[in-house]
Each structure stands twice: as structure tokens, then as C-alpha cells.
Design a protein around this motif. Structure first.
Motif, PDB file in Angstrom:
ATOM      1  N   SER A  58       0.821  20.043  67.463  1.00  0.00           N
ATOM      2  CA  SER A  58       2.094  20.299  66.622  1.00  0.00           C
ATOM      3  C   SER A  58       3.330  19.758  67.358  1.00  0.00           C
ATOM      4  CB  SER A  58       2.250  21.689  66.666  1.00  0.00           C
ATOM      5  OG  SER A  58       3.435  22.228  65.862  1.00  0.00           O
ATOM      6  N   GLY A  59       4.048  18.860  66.440  1.00  0.00           N
ATOM      7  CA  GLY A  59       5.079  18.138  67.157  1.00  0.00           C
ATOM      8  C   GLY A  59       4.997  16.717  67.486  1.00  0.00           C
ATOM      9  N   ASP A  60       3.519  16.357  67.569  1.00  0.00           N
ATOM     10  CA  ASP A  60       3.319  14.686  67.500  1.00  0.00           C
ATOM     11  C   ASP A  60       3.928  13.919  66.292  1.00  0.00           C
ATOM     12  OD1 ASP A  60       2.119  15.048  69.960  1.00  0.00           O
ATOM     13  OD2 ASP A  60       0.053  15.419  69.329  1.00  0.00           O
ATOM     14  N   TYR A  61       3.968  14.827  65.402  1.00  0.00           N
ATOM     15  CA  TYR A  61       4.626  14.285  64.011  1.00  0.00           C
ATOM     16  C   TYR A  61       5.555  15.225  63.730  1.00  0.00           C
ATOM     17  CZ  TYR A  61      -0.057  12.245  64.395  1.00  0.00           C
ATOM     18  OH  TYR A  61      -1.176  11.492  64.787  1.00  0.00           O
ATOM     19  N   VAL A  62       6.571  14.892  63.010  1.00  0.00           N
ATOM     20  CA  VAL A  62       7.866  15.823  62.369  1.00  0.00           C
ATOM     21  C   VAL A  62       7.947  15.412  61.050  1.00  0.00           C
ATOM     22  CG1 VAL A  62      10.048  16.450  62.821  1.00  0.00           C
ATOM     23  CG2 VAL A  62       8.752  15.682  64.885  1.00  0.00           C
ATOM     24  N   GLY A  63       7.659  16.413  60.249  1.00  0.00           N
ATOM     25  CA  GLY A  63       7.749  16.365  58.667  1.00  0.00           C
ATOM     26  C   GLY A  63       9.072  16.763  58.360  1.00  0.00           C
ATOM     27  N   ILE A  64       9.702  16.185  57.406  1.00  0.00           N
ATOM     28  CA  ILE A  64      10.938  16.391  56.638  1.00  0.00           C
ATOM     29  C   ILE A  64      10.595  17.157  55.386  1.00  0.00           C
ATOM     30  CG2 ILE A  64      13.189  15.814  55.711  1.00  0.00           C
ATOM     31  CD1 ILE A  64      12.746  15.109  59.003  1.00  0.00           C
ATOM     32  N   LEU A  65      11.135  18.339  55.178  1.00  0.00           N
ATOM     33  CA  LEU A  65      10.594  19.229  53.963  1.00  0.00           C
ATOM     34  C   LEU A  65      11.788  18.645  52.929  1.00  0.00           C
ATOM     35  CD1 LEU A  65      10.124  22.569  55.382  1.00  0.00           C
ATOM     36  CD2 LEU A  65       8.471  20.839  54.958  1.00  0.00           C
ATOM     37  N   SER A  67      13.632  20.411  51.481  1.00  0.00           N
ATOM     38  CA  SER A  67      15.075  20.944  51.708  1.00  0.00           C
ATOM     39  C   SER A  67      15.881  20.209  52.863  1.00  0.00           C
ATOM     40  CB  SER A  67      14.713  22.392  52.033  1.00  0.00           C
ATOM     41  OG  SER A  67      14.242  22.677  53.398  1.00  0.00           O
ATOM     42  N   GLY A  68      15.210  19.252  53.542  1.00  0.00           N
ATOM     43  CA  GLY A  68      15.811  18.349  54.483  1.00  0.00           C
ATOM     44  C   GLY A  68      15.465  19.082  55.785  1.00  0.00           C
ATOM     45  N   VAL A  69      14.696  20.288  56.084  1.00  0.00           N
ATOM     46  CA  VAL A  69      14.451  20.661  57.182  1.00  0.00           C
ATOM     47  C   VAL A  69      13.475  20.308  57.829  1.00  0.00           C
ATOM     48  CG1 VAL A  69      13.797  23.146  58.309  1.00  0.00           C
ATOM     49  CG2 VAL A  69      15.553  22.976  56.379  1.00  0.00           C
ATOM     50  N   GLU A  70      13.464  19.760  59.279  1.00  0.00           N
ATOM     51  CA  GLU A  70      12.426  19.280  60.108  1.00  0.00           C
ATOM     52  C   GLU A  70      11.271  20.463  60.374  1.00  0.00           C
ATOM     53  OE1 GLU A  70      13.617  17.278  63.201  1.00  0.00           O
ATOM     54  OE2 GLU A  70      14.842  15.588  62.254  1.00  0.00           O
ATOM     55  N   SER A  71      10.260  19.972  60.488  1.00  0.00           N
ATOM     56  CA  SER A  71       8.766  21.160  60.476  1.00  0.00           C
ATOM     57  C   SER A  71       7.861  20.136  61.388  1.00  0.00           C
ATOM     58  CB  SER A  71       8.302  21.347  59.211  1.00  0.00           C
ATOM     59  OG  SER A  71       7.146  21.811  59.381  1.00  0.00           O
ATOM     60  N   ASN A  72       7.504  20.791  62.538  1.00  0.00           N
ATOM     61  CA  ASN A  72       6.503  20.217  63.491  1.00  0.00           C
ATOM     62  C   ASN A  72       5.043  20.091  62.856  1.00  0.00           C
ATOM     63  OD1 ASN A  72       8.210  19.547  65.529  1.00  0.00           O
ATOM     64  ND2 ASN A  72       7.659  21.495  66.669  1.00  0.00           N
ATOM     65  N   GLN A  73       4.470  19.040  62.961  1.00  0.00           N
ATOM     66  CA  GLN A  73       3.256  18.761  62.196  1.00  0.00           C
ATOM     67  C   GLN A  73       2.281  18.357  63.470  1.00  0.00           C
ATOM     68  OE1 GLN A  73       2.787  19.624  58.884  1.00  0.00           O
ATOM     69  NE2 GLN A  73       4.683  20.429  59.068  1.00  0.00           N
ATOM     70  N   SER A  74       0.908  18.368  62.889  1.00  0.00           N
ATOM     71  CA  SER A  74      -0.154  17.620  63.801  1.00  0.00           C
ATOM     72  C   SER A  74      -0.831  16.610  63.043  1.00  0.00           C
ATOM     73  CB  SER A  74      -1.076  19.034  63.977  1.00  0.00           C
ATOM     74  OG  SER A  74      -1.565  19.386  63.037  1.00  0.00           O
ATOM     75  N   ASP A  75      -0.245  16.038  62.167  1.00  0.00           N
ATOM     76  CA  ASP A  75      -1.027  14.901  61.239  1.00  0.00           C
ATOM     77  C   ASP A  75      -0.221  14.275  60.253  1.00  0.00           C
ATOM     78  OD1 ASP A  75      -1.303  16.689  59.404  1.00  0.00           O
ATOM     79  OD2 ASP A  75      -3.299  17.046  59.123  1.00  0.00           O
ATOM     80  N   LEU A  76      -0.622  13.316  59.679  1.00  0.00           N
ATOM     81  CA  LEU A  76      -0.064  12.698  58.659  1.00  0.00           C
ATOM     82  C   LEU A  76      -0.936  12.904  57.193  1.00  0.00           C
ATOM     83  CD1 LEU A  76       0.808   9.102  60.238  1.00  0.00           C
ATOM     84  CD2 LEU A  76       2.331  10.931  59.834  1.00  0.00           C
ATOM     85  N   ILE A 119       7.263   9.853  63.849  1.00  0.00           N
ATOM     86  CA  ILE A 119       6.061  10.162  64.908  1.00  0.00           C
ATOM     87  C   ILE A 119       6.894   9.642  65.913  1.00  0.00           C
ATOM     88  CG2 ILE A 119       4.128   8.982  65.958  1.00  0.00           C
ATOM     89  CD1 ILE A 119       3.087   7.814  63.338  1.00  0.00           C
ATOM     90  N   PRO A 120       7.281  10.653  66.620  1.00  0.00           N
ATOM     91  CA  PRO A 120       8.469  10.776  67.790  1.00  0.00           C
ATOM     92  C   PRO A 120       8.193   9.953  69.190  1.00  0.00           C
ATOM     93  CG  PRO A 120       7.577  12.901  67.556  1.00  0.00           C
ATOM     94  CD  PRO A 120       7.106  12.122  66.458  1.00  0.00           C
ATOM     95  N   THR A 121       6.929   9.536  69.332  1.00  0.00           N
ATOM     96  CA  THR A 121       6.595   8.782  70.459  1.00  0.00           C
ATOM     97  C   THR A 121       7.183   7.491  70.301  1.00  0.00           C
ATOM     98  OG1 THR A 121       4.968   7.995  72.084  1.00  0.00           O
ATOM     99  CG2 THR A 121       4.421   7.755  69.679  1.00  0.00           C
ATOM    100  N   THR A 122       7.573   6.863  71.425  1.00  0.00           N
ATOM    101  CA  THR A 122       8.387   5.606  71.718  1.00  0.00           C
ATOM    102  C   THR A 122       7.262   4.759  72.204  1.00  0.00           C
ATOM    103  OG1 THR A 122       9.202   6.241  73.940  1.00  0.00           O
ATOM    104  CG2 THR A 122      10.832   6.356  71.775  1.00  0.00           C
TER     105      THR A 122
END
Length: 139
Positions: A58-65, A67-76, A119-122
Motif C-alpha cells: 500500500s503506497g507503492d501506487y497512489v490513486g487520485i479519487l 474528489s481529488g483526494v489521494e489514496s494509497n494503493q497496492s496495484d494498477l 507510481i512514486p518511486t524515482t
């Protein structure tokens, strides 16, 4: 664009991995009529070590709902509903092999219509895994 692989399958399989993708700046995964043995949403996971491990926390992917709110996700994800029935969809990842945050979009019909995730990893990505979300891919 280059076709990396075209896959037709019948019978159970847990995942399909595509490795050695480090030369691709953008990746588009198109899935057509893929069924699963468990009620899940077909998914894509990414890897920074050529498929040795895939990002699943959870958090390896960050979803935008919507409503514009960010949400930690574990996949695409390809869709917004879990099912065993056939699902089709596409996921587009921009900046796949770049040393920067990546943007991934799924287009599907539903409440939001477009599923936007970061995907927040650089760290550059170099492999993807297509999976069933639950159970096995069955066709």
C-alpha cells in the motif's frame, strides 16, 4: 510503439510477467476478455529489478479519487469492479524507465471513468506483471 508480446491462453495461470522493458519510456498494456477463477480486478504490478520482485505494498501506487483526494494503493487496475467474468481494458504508464515519479492511467466506464495513479518511486521501472487480482487468469 513496439509490440512486446501477444498472449492467448486457456487454462489457469497465476500471472504473466514481461521483463527486459528498460528501453521503453512509455508502456501501454491492453487486455481483452481476460477471465479469472476468483472475483478480482485484473491488475498490473511494476518492478525495479527486472521482475525479481514487484511493487505490491500500500503506497507503492497512489490513486487520485474523483474528489481529488489521494489514496494509497497496492496495484494498477484495469476496471473498477471485481468479477470472474471477462474484463477488457488498458493501462498507460508514462515515464516508465525514467528516474522520476511515473503517471499511470486506466480508462474504463464507471463512476470516475479514468483511474489516475502515480507510481512514486524515482527508480526506473523495467518489468510488469499482469495478474487476475484474485485466483488465477483462466483465459
Amino acid at each position: 510503439w513496439a509490440l512486446v508480446d501477444s498472449w492467448t491462453h486457456s487454462g489457469d495461470i497465476a500471472n504473466i510477467d514481461f521483463i527486459d522493458l528498460s528501453t521503453y519510456t512509455d508502456i501501454r498494456v491492453v487486455m481483452r476478455n481476460v477471465t479469472a477463477s476468483g472475483a478480482g480486478i485484473r491488475q498490473v504490478l511494476v518492478s525495479t529489478d527486472n521482475g525479481g520482485t514487484f511493487l505490491t505494498a500500500s503506497g507503492d501506487y497512489v490513486g487520485i479519487l474523483g474528489s481529488g483526494v489521494e489514496s494509497n494503493q497496492s496495484d494498477l487496475v484495469f476496471a473498477n469492479s471485481a468479477t470472474t467474468a471477462a474484463q477488457s481494458g488498458e493501462i498507460y504508464i508514462e515515464g516508465f524507465n525514467m528516474a522520476n515519479i511515473k503517471v499511470a492511467r486506466s480508462n474504463f466506464f464507471g463512476a470516475d471513468g479514468i483511474n489516475l495513479r502515480f507510481i512514486p518511486t524515482t527508480t526506473p521501472l523495467n518489468a510488469i506483471r499482469v495478474g487476475p487480482g484474485s485466483g488465477n487468469l483462466t483465459g
